[in-house]
Design a protein around this motif. Structure first.
Motif, PDB file in Angstrom:
ATOM      1  N   GLY A 161       9.386 -16.003  38.407  1.00 13.67           N
ATOM      2  CA  GLY A 161      10.683 -16.493  37.930  1.00 13.67           C
ATOM      3  C   GLY A 161      10.838 -17.995  38.028  1.00 13.67           C
ATOM      4  N   GLU A 162      10.246 -18.594  39.054  1.00 14.00           N
ATOM      5  CA  GLU A 162      10.324 -20.054  39.174  1.00 14.00           C
ATOM      6  C   GLU A 162       9.622 -20.716  37.997  1.00 14.00           C
ATOM      7  OE1 GLU A 162       9.115 -21.667  42.894  1.00 14.00           O
ATOM      8  OE2 GLU A 162      10.287 -20.231  44.084  1.00 14.00           O
ATOM      9  N   ALA A 163       8.434 -20.227  37.678  1.00 14.62           N
ATOM     10  CA  ALA A 163       7.684 -20.800  36.552  1.00 14.62           C
ATOM     11  C   ALA A 163       8.416 -20.550  35.239  1.00 14.62           C
ATOM     12  CB  ALA A 163       6.286 -20.200  36.504  1.00 14.62           C
ATOM     13  N   GLY A 164       9.036 -19.381  35.102  1.00 15.13           N
ATOM     14  CA  GLY A 164       9.744 -19.060  33.866  1.00 15.13           C
ATOM     15  C   GLY A 164      10.913 -19.985  33.601  1.00 15.13           C
ATOM     16  N   SER A 165      11.741 -20.212  34.613  1.00 12.09           N
ATOM     17  CA  SER A 165      12.876 -21.121  34.442  1.00 12.09           C
ATOM     18  C   SER A 165      12.405 -22.547  34.183  1.00 12.09           C
ATOM     19  CB  SER A 165      13.770 -21.091  35.678  1.00 12.09           C
ATOM     20  OG  SER A 165      14.540 -19.918  35.713  1.00 12.09           O
ATOM     21  N   ALA A 166      11.314 -22.938  34.834  1.00 11.92           N
ATOM     22  CA  ALA A 166      10.770 -24.279  34.607  1.00 11.92           C
ATOM     23  C   ALA A 166      10.328 -24.435  33.155  1.00 11.92           C
ATOM     24  CB  ALA A 166       9.598 -24.538  35.549  1.00 11.92           C
ATOM     25  N   LEU A 167       9.741 -23.392  32.579  1.00  9.22           N
ATOM     26  CA  LEU A 167       9.350 -23.451  31.168  1.00  9.22           C
ATOM     27  C   LEU A 167      10.566 -23.720  30.284  1.00  9.22           C
ATOM     28  CD1 LEU A 167       6.896 -20.404  30.870  1.00  9.22           C
ATOM     29  CD2 LEU A 167       6.298 -22.830  30.643  1.00  9.22           C
ATOM     30  N   ALA A 168      11.677 -23.068  30.592  1.00 11.28           N
ATOM     31  CA  ALA A 168      12.896 -23.251  29.804  1.00 11.28           C
ATOM     32  C   ALA A 168      13.396 -24.694  29.907  1.00 11.28           C
ATOM     33  CB  ALA A 168      13.978 -22.278  30.278  1.00 11.28           C
ATOM     34  N   VAL A 169      13.416 -25.220  31.120  1.00  7.57           N
ATOM     35  CA  VAL A 169      13.890 -26.600  31.314  1.00  7.57           C
ATOM     36  C   VAL A 169      12.967 -27.591  30.618  1.00  7.57           C
ATOM     37  CG1 VAL A 169      14.319 -28.412  33.027  1.00  7.57           C
ATOM     38  CG2 VAL A 169      15.089 -26.075  33.477  1.00  7.57           C
ATOM     39  N   GLU A 170      11.659 -27.419  30.771  1.00  8.77           N
ATOM     40  CA  GLU A 170      10.703 -28.331  30.151  1.00  8.77           C
ATOM     41  C   GLU A 170      10.869 -28.344  28.629  1.00  8.77           C
ATOM     42  OE1 GLU A 170       8.800 -30.425  31.633  1.00  8.77           O
ATOM     43  OE2 GLU A 170       9.105 -29.718  33.682  1.00  8.77           O
ATOM     44  N   ARG A 194      14.591 -17.663  39.748  1.00  5.12           N
ATOM     45  CA  ARG A 194      14.904 -18.380  38.515  1.00  5.12           C
ATOM     46  C   ARG A 194      15.782 -19.598  38.790  1.00  5.12           C
ATOM     47  NH1 ARG A 194      15.984 -13.013  34.623  1.00  5.12           N
ATOM     48  NH2 ARG A 194      14.047 -12.001  35.235  1.00  5.12           N
ATOM     49  N   ARG A 195      16.679 -19.456  39.738  1.00  4.27           N
ATOM     50  CA  ARG A 195      17.546 -20.581  40.117  1.00  4.27           C
ATOM     51  C   ARG A 195      16.713 -21.711  40.740  1.00  4.27           C
ATOM     52  NH1 ARG A 195      21.225 -17.642  42.189  1.00  4.27           N
ATOM     53  NH2 ARG A 195      20.360 -17.526  44.278  1.00  4.27           N
ATOM     54  N   ARG A 196      15.789 -21.347  41.625  1.00  7.51           N
ATOM     55  CA  ARG A 196      14.932 -22.355  42.253  1.00  7.51           C
ATOM     56  C   ARG A 196      14.075 -23.067  41.212  1.00  7.51           C
ATOM     57  NH1 ARG A 196      14.049 -18.294  46.064  1.00  7.51           N
ATOM     58  NH2 ARG A 196      12.026 -17.799  45.109  1.00  7.51           N
ATOM     59  N   GLY A 197      13.522 -22.303  40.285  1.00  6.77           N
ATOM     60  CA  GLY A 197      12.689 -22.913  39.254  1.00  6.77           C
ATOM     61  C   GLY A 197      13.459 -23.900  38.402  1.00  6.77           C
ATOM     62  N   TYR A 198      14.688 -23.550  38.064  1.00  8.43           N
ATOM     63  CA  TYR A 198      15.555 -24.452  37.298  1.00  8.43           C
ATOM     64  C   TYR A 198      15.823 -25.726  38.092  1.00  8.43           C
ATOM     65  CZ  TYR A 198      20.076 -26.432  35.977  1.00  8.43           C
ATOM     66  OH  TYR A 198      21.103 -27.302  35.669  1.00  8.43           O
ATOM     67  N   HIS A 205      12.592 -34.145  36.688  1.00  8.60           N
ATOM     68  CA  HIS A 205      12.986 -35.057  35.617  1.00  8.60           C
ATOM     69  C   HIS A 205      14.161 -35.954  36.028  1.00  8.60           C
ATOM     70  CE1 HIS A 205      10.339 -33.497  32.468  1.00  8.60           C
ATOM     71  NE2 HIS A 205      10.572 -32.300  32.954  1.00  8.60           N
ATOM     72  N   ARG A 206      14.492 -35.924  37.310  1.00  8.90           N
ATOM     73  CA  ARG A 206      15.593 -36.734  37.856  1.00  8.90           C
ATOM     74  C   ARG A 206      16.908 -36.453  37.128  1.00  8.90           C
ATOM     75  NH1 ARG A 206      12.589 -42.580  39.090  1.00  8.90           N
ATOM     76  NH2 ARG A 206      10.945 -41.675  40.427  1.00  8.90           N
ATOM     77  N   LEU A 207      17.121 -35.186  36.865  1.00  8.88           N
ATOM     78  CA  LEU A 207      18.351 -34.750  36.221  1.00  8.88           C
ATOM     79  C   LEU A 207      19.206 -33.987  37.218  1.00  8.88           C
ATOM     80  CD1 LEU A 207      16.840 -33.452  32.845  1.00  8.88           C
ATOM     81  CD2 LEU A 207      17.909 -35.675  33.297  1.00  8.88           C
ATOM     82  N   HIS A 208      20.507 -34.049  37.020  1.00  8.77           N
ATOM     83  CA  HIS A 208      21.439 -33.399  37.940  1.00  8.77           C
ATOM     84  C   HIS A 208      21.589 -31.915  37.591  1.00  8.77           C
ATOM     85  CE1 HIS A 208      24.801 -32.707  40.566  1.00  8.77           C
ATOM     86  NE2 HIS A 208      25.559 -32.314  39.550  1.00  8.77           N
ATOM     87  N   PRO A 209      21.236 -31.007  38.534  1.00 11.11           N
ATOM     88  CA  PRO A 209      21.399 -29.572  38.249  1.00 11.11           C
ATOM     89  C   PRO A 209      22.880 -29.190  38.120  1.00 11.11           C
ATOM     90  CG  PRO A 209      19.910 -29.931  40.113  1.00 11.11           C
ATOM     91  CD  PRO A 209      20.598 -31.239  39.837  1.00 11.11           C
ATOM     92  N   ILE A 210      23.174 -28.359  37.155  1.00 11.27           N
ATOM     93  CA  ILE A 210      24.529 -27.816  36.962  1.00 11.27           C
ATOM     94  C   ILE A 210      24.399 -26.295  37.006  1.00 11.27           C
ATOM     95  CG2 ILE A 210      26.553 -27.690  35.450  1.00 11.27           C
ATOM     96  CD1 ILE A 210      25.470 -30.253  34.068  1.00 11.27           C
ATOM     97  N   ILE A 211      24.807 -25.694  38.109  1.00 12.58           N
ATOM     98  CA  ILE A 211      24.664 -24.249  38.270  1.00 12.58           C
ATOM     99  C   ILE A 211      26.035 -23.590  38.191  1.00 12.58           C
ATOM    100  CG2 ILE A 211      23.964 -22.388  39.823  1.00 12.58           C
ATOM    101  CD1 ILE A 211      21.824 -24.237  40.922  1.00 12.58           C
TER     102      ILE A 211
END
Length: 332
Positions: A161-170, A194-198, A205-211
């Protein structure tokens, strides 16, 4: 019309019920002539041996219990297809029930499955307490799909799930998005990974997470978007959403469109699971693909290894997801 019984077959074939039982169990000590007579009588009557009764009589079950967390989620249907194909190939039958994403209902559903004395049990994304799963594993082999476990006697099948969410963000970052929100799955199985991966991908990418707290349902996706619309002006609104799953993404898209926002022109949306829902032409959802039927096959294989006594060490399958790009994401 009453279902024909073993006694009916015995009467038609002119043999004892005990002999019919031996034939149905494929016992070797029956003559070819009497075996043929019994099988012909059974065929004419339309008799089929009851799998549960046969299991109880022989104390060797050919039944696998399956508990599905949420019957409304198409992800589980795809996993069950994999389970069913693998079970049938091995000569096993499935008994299926649901816990409705409620710990109390799942406890009752699991007790019900265990009452059939199955050879093993597969739990799909259960929200059960770990202790309840461990107690079940003391009665028969247990495999978890889309949930982790540290219990030695419980095997697991998950995607990364971590890798999956990272794919979405990338993917979204490559399209120029910087304000990317995650509609998380709350306490649902797999949601934490999935939350951790995001979060990790956003920080890279030095972006602010919005959960935004959500759940793996369409109504929760709608609610999460309404929350975002209440917290941000149109100019500040996130330009992309990473939903907890496909079902959640569908609800989010519905709420965005009701608010007059276009997908993907105004807001891009990525789902998770790559269910049959995502591939529908009018939706065409960009999503993270889990190899769902493969997960089902591996779950049955793990269970059969336990049933046959081929191993005692736990197996932890972790499958690699991939991104399927469709029409709900676009360059900013």
């Amino acid at each position: 019309m009453a279902r024909p019984t073993m006694e009916d077959v015995a009467a038609k074939a002119g043999v004892s019920r005990a002999l019919v039982s031996l034939v149905m169990r494929n016992a070797p000590n029956v003559s070819d002539e009497r075996r043929t007579r019994v099988l012909c009588a059974a065929h004419e009557l339309g008799y089929e041996p009851h799998a549960m009764a046969r299991s109880l009589a022989s104390r060797t079950s050919t039944v696998l219990g399956v508990m599905v967390s949420d019957l409304r989620n198409a992800f589980f249907a795809d996993v069950v297809e994999g389970l069913d194909a693998a079970a049938e190939a091995a000569g096993f039958n499935l008994i299926l029930n649901t816990g409705g994403r409620s710990p109390a209902r799942e406890r009752a559903a699991l007790r019900n499955l265990l009452s059939f004395r199955p050879a093993g049990v597969i739990l799909l994304s259960p929200v059960l307490p770990a202790m309840a799963i461990e107690e079940a594993a003391a009665q028969c082999p247990v495999v978890l799909v889309s949930r982790t476990s540290r219990v030695r006697d419980v095997d697991t099948v998950n995607d990364d799930g971590e890798a999956g969410s990272a794919l979405a963000v990338e993917h979204l970052v490559s399209l120029g998005h910087r304000r990317i929100a995650h509609l998380d799955g709350g306490v649902a199985a797999g949601a934490a990974a999935r939350r951790r991966g995001y979060q990790q991908a956003m920080r890279r990418h030095r972006l602010h997470p919005i959960i935004v707290h959500s759940e793996h349902t369409d109504t929760a996706g709608e609610k999460a978007v309404h929350e975002l619309l209440g917290d941000y002006t149109r100019a500040q609104l996130p330009t992309a959403l990473v939903a907890g799953n496909d079902f959640n993404a569908v609800g989010a898209i519905s709420a965005l469109e009701e608010a007059g926002l276009r997908v993907p022109e105004d807001v891009s949306v990525v789902g998770y699971d790559n269910t049959s829902l995502a591939a529908l032409r009018h939706l065409s959802l960009t999503t993270v693909d889990q190899p769902r039927t493969e997960m089902g096959r591996l779950a049955v294989e793990a269970l059969l290894e336990r049933i046959r006594g081929e191993r005692t060490e736990p197996v932890r399958h972790l499958l690699h997801p991939s991104l399927v790009v469709r029409s709900t994401t676009a360059a900013l």
